[in-house]
Design a protein around this motif. Structure first.
Motif, PDB file in Angstrom:
ATOM      1  N   ARG A  72     -14.244 -21.228 -36.869  1.00  0.00           N
ATOM      2  CA  ARG A  72     -12.849 -20.787 -36.903  1.00  0.00           C
ATOM      3  C   ARG A  72     -12.639 -19.555 -36.024  1.00  0.00           C
ATOM      4  NH1 ARG A  72     -13.519 -22.470 -42.278  1.00  0.00           N
ATOM      5  NH2 ARG A  72     -14.252 -20.383 -42.881  1.00  0.00           N
ATOM      6  N   ALA A  73     -13.656 -18.628 -36.007  1.00  0.00           N
ATOM      7  CA  ALA A  73     -13.536 -17.453 -35.137  1.00  0.00           C
ATOM      8  C   ALA A  73     -13.545 -17.866 -33.658  1.00  0.00           C
ATOM      9  CB  ALA A  73     -14.680 -16.479 -35.418  1.00  0.00           C
ATOM     10  N   ARG A  74     -14.441 -18.824 -33.270  1.00  0.00           N
ATOM     11  CA  ARG A  74     -14.486 -19.294 -31.886  1.00  0.00           C
ATOM     12  C   ARG A  74     -13.186 -20.012 -31.500  1.00  0.00           C
ATOM     13  NH1 ARG A  74     -18.225 -22.733 -32.407  1.00  0.00           N
ATOM     14  NH2 ARG A  74     -19.914 -21.206 -32.503  1.00  0.00           N
ATOM     15  N   PHE A  75     -12.655 -20.792 -32.416  1.00  0.00           N
ATOM     16  CA  PHE A  75     -11.412 -21.501 -32.129  1.00  0.00           C
ATOM     17  C   PHE A  75     -10.265 -20.510 -31.929  1.00  0.00           C
ATOM     18  CE2 PHE A  75      -7.547 -23.627 -33.609  1.00  0.00           C
ATOM     19  CZ  PHE A  75      -7.509 -24.676 -32.711  1.00  0.00           C
ATOM     20  N   ARG A  76     -10.259 -19.436 -32.785  1.00  0.00           N
ATOM     21  CA  ARG A  76      -9.214 -18.430 -32.611  1.00  0.00           C
ATOM     22  C   ARG A  76      -9.328 -17.767 -31.224  1.00  0.00           C
ATOM     23  NH1 ARG A  76     -10.194 -17.477 -38.199  1.00  0.00           N
ATOM     24  NH2 ARG A  76     -11.761 -15.899 -37.679  1.00  0.00           N
ATOM     25  N   GLN A  77     -10.578 -17.501 -30.768  1.00  0.00           N
ATOM     26  CA  GLN A  77     -10.770 -16.929 -29.430  1.00  0.00           C
ATOM     27  C   GLN A  77     -10.306 -17.902 -28.337  1.00  0.00           C
ATOM     28  OE1 GLN A  77     -11.645 -13.890 -28.587  1.00  0.00           O
ATOM     29  NE2 GLN A  77     -11.936 -13.228 -30.714  1.00  0.00           N
ATOM     30  N   MET A  78     -10.627 -19.178 -28.482  1.00  0.00           N
ATOM     31  CA  MET A  78     -10.189 -20.170 -27.496  1.00  0.00           C
ATOM     32  C   MET A  78      -8.668 -20.274 -27.453  1.00  0.00           C
ATOM     33  SD  MET A  78     -13.028 -23.146 -28.217  1.00  0.00           S
ATOM     34  CE  MET A  78     -12.172 -24.324 -27.207  1.00  0.00           C
ATOM     35  N   VAL A  79      -8.029 -20.219 -28.639  1.00  0.00           N
ATOM     36  CA  VAL A  79      -6.571 -20.289 -28.677  1.00  0.00           C
ATOM     37  C   VAL A  79      -5.966 -19.072 -27.992  1.00  0.00           C
ATOM     38  CG1 VAL A  79      -4.573 -20.239 -30.218  1.00  0.00           C
ATOM     39  CG2 VAL A  79      -6.469 -21.780 -30.686  1.00  0.00           C
ATOM     40  N   ALA A  81      -7.396 -17.234 -25.611  1.00  0.00           N
ATOM     41  CA  ALA A  81      -7.611 -17.341 -24.157  1.00  0.00           C
ATOM     42  C   ALA A  81      -6.649 -18.349 -23.533  1.00  0.00           C
ATOM     43  CB  ALA A  81      -9.058 -17.741 -23.878  1.00  0.00           C
ATOM     44  N   ALA A  82      -6.471 -19.508 -24.184  1.00  0.00           N
ATOM     45  CA  ALA A  82      -5.544 -20.512 -23.646  1.00  0.00           C
ATOM     46  C   ALA A  82      -4.117 -19.983 -23.612  1.00  0.00           C
ATOM     47  CB  ALA A  82      -5.634 -21.788 -24.482  1.00  0.00           C
ATOM     48  N   TYR A  83      -3.742 -19.261 -24.664  1.00  0.00           N
ATOM     49  CA  TYR A  83      -2.397 -18.702 -24.693  1.00  0.00           C
ATOM     50  C   TYR A  83      -2.217 -17.651 -23.597  1.00  0.00           C
ATOM     51  CZ  TYR A  83       1.659 -16.114 -26.353  1.00  0.00           C
ATOM     52  OH  TYR A  83       2.873 -15.481 -26.429  1.00  0.00           O
ATOM     53  N   PHE A  84      -3.267 -16.829 -23.388  1.00  0.00           N
ATOM     54  CA  PHE A  84      -3.189 -15.807 -22.336  1.00  0.00           C
ATOM     55  C   PHE A  84      -3.091 -16.453 -20.954  1.00  0.00           C
ATOM     56  CE2 PHE A  84      -5.334 -13.008 -19.283  1.00  0.00           C
ATOM     57  CZ  PHE A  84      -4.530 -11.877 -19.396  1.00  0.00           C
ATOM     58  N   ILE A  85      -3.911 -17.529 -20.703  1.00  0.00           N
ATOM     59  CA  ILE A  85      -3.873 -18.218 -19.410  1.00  0.00           C
ATOM     60  C   ILE A  85      -2.507 -18.864 -19.192  1.00  0.00           C
ATOM     61  CG2 ILE A  85      -4.846 -20.148 -18.113  1.00  0.00           C
ATOM     62  CD1 ILE A  85      -7.542 -19.482 -19.427  1.00  0.00           C
TER      63      ILE A  85
END
Length: 314
Positions: A72-79, A81-85
């Protein structure tokens, strides 16, 4: 007495039965001990297996909770990063749109003027036409120069060939190859042979020193002594350096001779105009004399010219 014997017999029987019962009890005690040990080991094994199973289940629960937390922590980081990109791409696209609109407005208003650009293109087309006309004139001039050079080369080649074929000139006694009696007028080569004077080469010309046609240097000296009108023009196109006199060295003896001497012996001919004015039997006489001196290797003199001597090659 009877009672004592009875009591004594009963005591013996009791003693025998006691020993029998004790032996049976001892046998049963070992078997029961082994059975108790087996039951205890089985119970302890069941207990340990149950404890290990309990620990395994607890470990699985702990791993499941930890892995879920990390995922869940990794998914939050991916979300994030995707939102920032996505946000940066949106900002860049908006910035590009703003820049495109501003640059188009600025260029249309302050830099590119339609009428000025139209006049520039018209002037450019006129200049292109002028340059093309000049290039066509230059090409025509170069083509004429090439044609002139080719004509000069052809004339030089003809003169050089005339020098080489001077012995084919027609005489009073014998008509030449190019002066056929069946022709109404002499051939062009015959006329050229009449204008050219024969020059016998004295030495073998070094390779690499040639004019435009690749002829030897001796041909470069021919135009200076000719009387034809086009021979004078060929001297300007032949860049041959003056040949230095040979170094005086000791003459080789025996079979080893200089290349110039060998070349002179092979190509040297007597004066054709004098030679062809002799009798018709002159050729047969020379052949008979050559047969007499063949194989001797000695010097022989021409019947009509004593100065032109030949050495028979070994």
């Amino acid at each position: 007495m009877a009672e004592q014997l009875k009591i004594k017999s009963e005591a013996e029987e009791f003693q025998k039965e006691y020993f029998l019962r004790n032996s049976q009890a001892e046998e049963n005690r070992q078997r029961e001990n082994q059975a108790a040990i087996r039951i205890q080991s089985w119970f302890r094994a069941c207990k340990v297996r149950a404890y290990l199973s309990h620990l395994h289940k607890k470990a699985i629960i702990i791993q499941k909770i930890w892995r879920g937390f990390t995922a869940r922590a990794r998914f939050r980081q991916m979300v994030k990063a995707a939102y920032f990109i996505m946000k940066m791409n949106f900002y860049e696209e908006m910035a590009v749109r703003i820049q495109r609109r501003w640059r188009g407005f600025f260029l249309r208003k302050y830099i590119h003027n339609f009428y000025a650009r139209k006049s520039y293109l018209e002037e450019l087309s006129r200049k292109n036409e002028l340059v093309r006309r000049e290039l066509d004139e230059l090409e025509e001039l170069q083509r004429r120069e090439r044609n002139c050079l080719e004509m000069i080369k052809e004339q030089t080649a003809k003169v050089y060939q005339a020098h080489r074929l001077h012995h084919l000139l027609s005489t009073k006694q014998c008509p030449g190859v190019f002066n056929s009696p069946f022709r109404p007028a002499p051939h062009e080569t015959e006329l050229l042979l009449r204008q050219v004077k024969y020059h016998a080469p004295t030495r073998l010309a070094p390779r690499g020193k040639a004019c435009l046609l690749g002829m030897p240097d001796s041909a470069a000296s021919f135009p200076s002594s000719l009387g034809s009108p086009w021979i004078k023009t060929t001297g300007t196109f032949c860049f041959s350096k003056p040949i230095l006199p040979p170094i005086v060295s000791k003459k080789q003896q025996g079979l080893f001779r200089e290349p110039g001497e060998v070349w002179e012996q092979r190509v040297h001919c007597p004066d054709l105009t004098l030679h062809l004015q002799t009798s018709y039997t002159h050729l047969e006489e020379a052949q008979n004399q050559l047969r007499q001196h063949k194989g001797t290797g000695s010097m022989f003199h021409h019947p009509s010219h004593s100065s032109n001597s030949f050495t028979q090659p070994a």
